[in-house]
Design an enzyme around this catalytic site. Structure first.
Site, PDB file in Angstrom:
ATOM      1  N   ASN A 105       0.806  -1.230   0.000  1.00 40.23           N
ATOM      2  CA  ASN A 105       0.000   0.000   0.000  1.00 40.23           C
ATOM      3  C   ASN A 105       0.837   1.277   0.000  1.00 40.23           C
ATOM      4  O   ASN A 105       0.310   2.375   0.182  1.00 40.23           O
ATOM      5  CB  ASN A 105      -0.955   0.007   1.200  1.00 40.23           C
ATOM      6  N   VAL A 112       1.186   6.960  -0.168  1.00 36.99           N
ATOM      7  CA  VAL A 112       0.555   6.030   0.760  1.00 36.99           C
ATOM      8  C   VAL A 112      -0.907   5.877   0.390  1.00 36.99           C
ATOM      9  O   VAL A 112      -1.601   6.877   0.188  1.00 36.99           O
ATOM     10  CB  VAL A 112       0.644   6.575   2.207  1.00 36.99           C
ATOM     11  N   CYS A 113      -1.376   4.646   0.279  1.00 36.88           N
ATOM     12  CA  CYS A 113      -2.803   4.450   0.013  1.00 36.88           C
ATOM     13  C   CYS A 113      -3.515   4.156   1.327  1.00 36.88           C
ATOM     14  O   CYS A 113      -3.552   3.027   1.799  1.00 36.88           O
ATOM     15  CB  CYS A 113      -3.047   3.307  -0.974  1.00 36.88           C
ATOM     16  N   LEU A 114      -4.021   5.209   1.931  1.00 37.68           N
ATOM     17  CA  LEU A 114      -4.771   5.061   3.180  1.00 37.68           C
ATOM     18  C   LEU A 114      -6.050   5.871   2.991  1.00 37.68           C
ATOM     19  O   LEU A 114      -5.982   7.072   2.730  1.00 37.68           O
ATOM     20  CB  LEU A 114      -3.930   5.597   4.352  1.00 37.68           C
TER      21      LEU A 114
ATOM     22  N   CYS B 209      -5.021   4.043  -4.778  1.00 39.28           N
ATOM     23  CA  CYS B 209      -4.899   2.697  -5.351  1.00 39.28           C
ATOM     24  C   CYS B 209      -5.811   2.514  -6.564  1.00 39.28           C
ATOM     25  O   CYS B 209      -5.491   1.766  -7.480  1.00 39.28           O
ATOM     26  CB  CYS B 209      -5.168   1.636  -4.286  1.00 39.28           C
TER      27      CYS B 209
END
Lengths: 184, 447
Positions: A105, A112-114, B209
């Site tokens: 992630n 950052v994929c949060l 994402c």
């Protein structure tokens, strides 16, 4: 209000250099005040530390280092930079991972994929929640929201290999074509 | 000469020379009023873009003679369809300067001072010179800044009513496509920006994402190029949306990405739109909103009618809908609220002050952290900051606050008000007894 304006204008003409009773120093913005409160109420786990590279009066830029005490990333140290905008908390802080990490992630540029940093940010959230969110990424890396495609595929298909890769990256070494500096 | 004068302000005279039923209680019509508006009223127009051009023109034609305009931007070709004060040959010149010049050429007697500058680069006192600040802005950030400055001038009486001579009225316009708003902000009387910050919807942000893995539309491809690919290729060089080569690069990358996933619809203008978060501007919306703002300005100044209370929403998207809402103030607003008045001796140290907050009946605040315009005075956590600031605890608050007779300060901590433990943050008006308000460099006060 014209009467008031006239009075004021005359006062100004009469007393160009009079000292004002109140101070006219720059005041903190509402965002800075909120951040001051957030930071003064931080309640971090012992595995997280915060530092302020620009000193005590610049709270808008700081670094958080996370040292997971469990999971794949145990004992690694990962540093995140926080950039808080003047419109905080209307906008989420901008967070980047300074430490190059092999993580599904987090990409190699430190993105950052949060969810709470982007699509799910709400002004009721705070710096503490973000830090806990980042901490969570290390205890529970998630192959469903990949930013590092390769790492995510390995975690999904071969957790044992993933574990080996993470160890190799953290102790300083290559995973595939990519070199990761030691962070343990 | 007189006849010309009268005919030029004929419509204005109908408002300013006669009494009416809907006027403000303080309204005193007559030629003096008209002349005083010309002579004494000074207005700052913030922004010389779509709204700013309209505002300057409207205010100049409403009889205001002393205007200033501030804008940090230069004119671009894409401005010309609606920012009607600018011509093709002006492209590249500062907006504020050209706008001021054009209006002065067309409206005799008006004096417009341009400021080609960022709003943050002006001294705070610069803003105090104006009677009214009219805002033609397109960002929340800039609005919040001006709001903070204008509310910073506000002072309160001992009974928590605002001192009328310290109120700096703002008139704010905003448009997004066919929608817009106009509002009147009288700090201390009507809600300020911070009181109603929830009125601005949060920006739509795509999950990173999704951008990296499963783009589904053209905007996803553009944001991928902008947020992920740029950093990957341009190590350490930051993206600047105002550099055409940067924008072209993002566009090219977005096209490549879109082709890879078979997604249609990436264009150069969409790329600009997504990256700079641009919503198409409609000239007529700007004109309508600006005229409402100019009229409110005239009403505030002259009292020729009651002012808008306090927020006008306009939607010209499907048919036409408009409504005025009287939003309430947030009484404990950190920016425009009165805060709590505290009188102190000049000898009170910061640690004594923090102790006093615990016993103050309106606060019952324990573990207080303290911040002032001069800087961060004390924080309970994190340990690294607590350590850096601990030295302040033994110093007199009077010294820490720059030795002024009165000023505001902000505190936060845990409050036991209403017999409930809660996280609490408030503004305090600190008044020092026995201080004359003049910083005296020769008198040393021992800690």
């Amino acid at each position: 209000m014209i009467g008031l304006f006239k009075v004021k204008e005359k006062q100004r003409e009469q007393a160009q250099n009079a000292t004002r009773g109140g101070a006219s120093v720059k005041k903190q913005s509402a965002g800075e005040l909120r951040l001051h409160k957030d930071i003064s109420e931080l309640n971090l786990p012992s595995s997280c530390t915060i530092s302020f590279p620009n000193g005590k009066d610049d709270l808008m830029n700081f670094e958080v280092s996370i040292k997971p005490d469990d999971g794949y990333y145990q004992n690694g140290t990962f540093v995140f930079t926080f950039q808080v905008s003047p419109v905080y908390p209307h906008e989420a802080p901008k967070v980047k991972c300074k430490t190059k990490v092999y993580h599904p992630n987090i990409d190699l540029e430190g993105n950052v994929c949060l969810n709470i940093l982007r699509e799910d940010w709400k002004p009721v959230l705070n710096i503490n929640t973000v830090i806990y969110g980042l901490f969570h990424l290390f205890t529970e890396p998630n192959s469903e929201d990949p930013l590092n495609h390769d790492a995510a595929a390995v975690l999904r298909d071969n957790p044992k290999l993933f574990e080996t890769n993470v160890r190799r990256a953290m102790t300083g070494g290559y995973v595939g074509q990519t070199f990761f500096p030691r962070c343990i | 000469m007189d006849a010309v004068d009268v005919s030029k302000s004929r419509d204005l005279d109908k408002l300013l020379l006669r009494h009416g039923n809907l006027v403000d209680p303080g309204f005193s019509p007559g030629p003096d009023l008209r002349d005083d508006i010309r002579e004494y009223v000074k207005i700052l127009v913030v922004g010389a873009g779509g709204l700013g051009c309209e505002l300057l023109k409207d205010l100049a034609l409403s009889g205001f003679r002393n205007l200033d305009v501030i804008d940090m931007d230069r004119i671009e070709v894409t401005n010309l369809n609606r920012q009607f004060l600018f011509r093709l040959e002006d492209v590249g010149k500062p907006k504020a300067e050209v706008a001021a010049k054009r209006v002065m050429e067309r409206v005799s007697g008006v004096e417009i001072v341009p400021h080609f500058s960022r709003i943050e680069d002006k001294e705070i006192e610069f803003y105090n010179d104006f009677n009214i600040i009219a805002l033609g802005l397109d960002s929340i950030e800039a609005r919040k800044y001006i709001n903070g400055v204008a509310c910073g001038f506000l002072e309160y009486n001992d009974d928590d009513t605002p001192k009328s001579q310290t109120i700096k009225p703002m008139v704010d316009g905003g448009t997004e496509g066919f929608k817009g708003h106009a509002r009147v902000i009288m700090p201390g009387v009507t809600p300020c920006f911070e009181c109603t910050i929830w009125l601005f919807p949060p920006q739509v942000k795509f999950p990173l994402c999704t951008l990296a893995e499963t783009p589904r539309n053209a905007a996803h491809c553009i944001e991928y190029a902008h947020l992920i690919k740029w950093d990957e290729v341009h190590k350490g060089k930051s993206f600047d949306p105002d550099v055409p080569e940067h924008m072209q690069w993002v566009y090219d990358e977005a096209i490549r990405r879109a082709e890879l996933f078979g997604i249609p619809g990436v264009t150069y203008s969409l790329t600009q739109g997504v990256v700079k978060n641009i919503i198409p501007a409609i000239a007529s919306t700007n004109a309508i909103i600006s005229s409402a703002c100019a009229l409110e300005t005239l009403k505030i100044v002259s009292g020729c009618s009651k002012t808008l209370t306090n927020y006008l929403a306009y939607n010209g998207g499907e048919g036409l809908y408009t409504k005025v809402t009287d939003f309430p103030r947030v009484n404990d607003c950190l920016v425009c609220g009165p805060g709590i008045l505290i009188e102190l001796d000049t000898s009170v140290t910061l640690s004594k002050f923090i102790e006093m907050l615990e016993e103050h009946p309106k606060l019952l605040l324990s573990k207080a952290s303290v911040i002032h315009g001069n800087g961060n005075l004390y924080m309970q956590a994190p340990p690294v900051l607590e350590e850096m600031l601990r030295g302040n605890l033994s110093k007199p608050l009077y010294d820490l606050m720059g030795r002024v007779q009165k000023d505001t300060i902000h505190v936060s901590g845990t409050s036991l008000l209403n017999e409930q433990k809660q996280s609490f943050s408030t503004k305090l008006r600190v008044l020092f007894k026995g201080a004359d308000g003049v910083a005296d460099m020769d008198t040393a006060i021992g800690a």
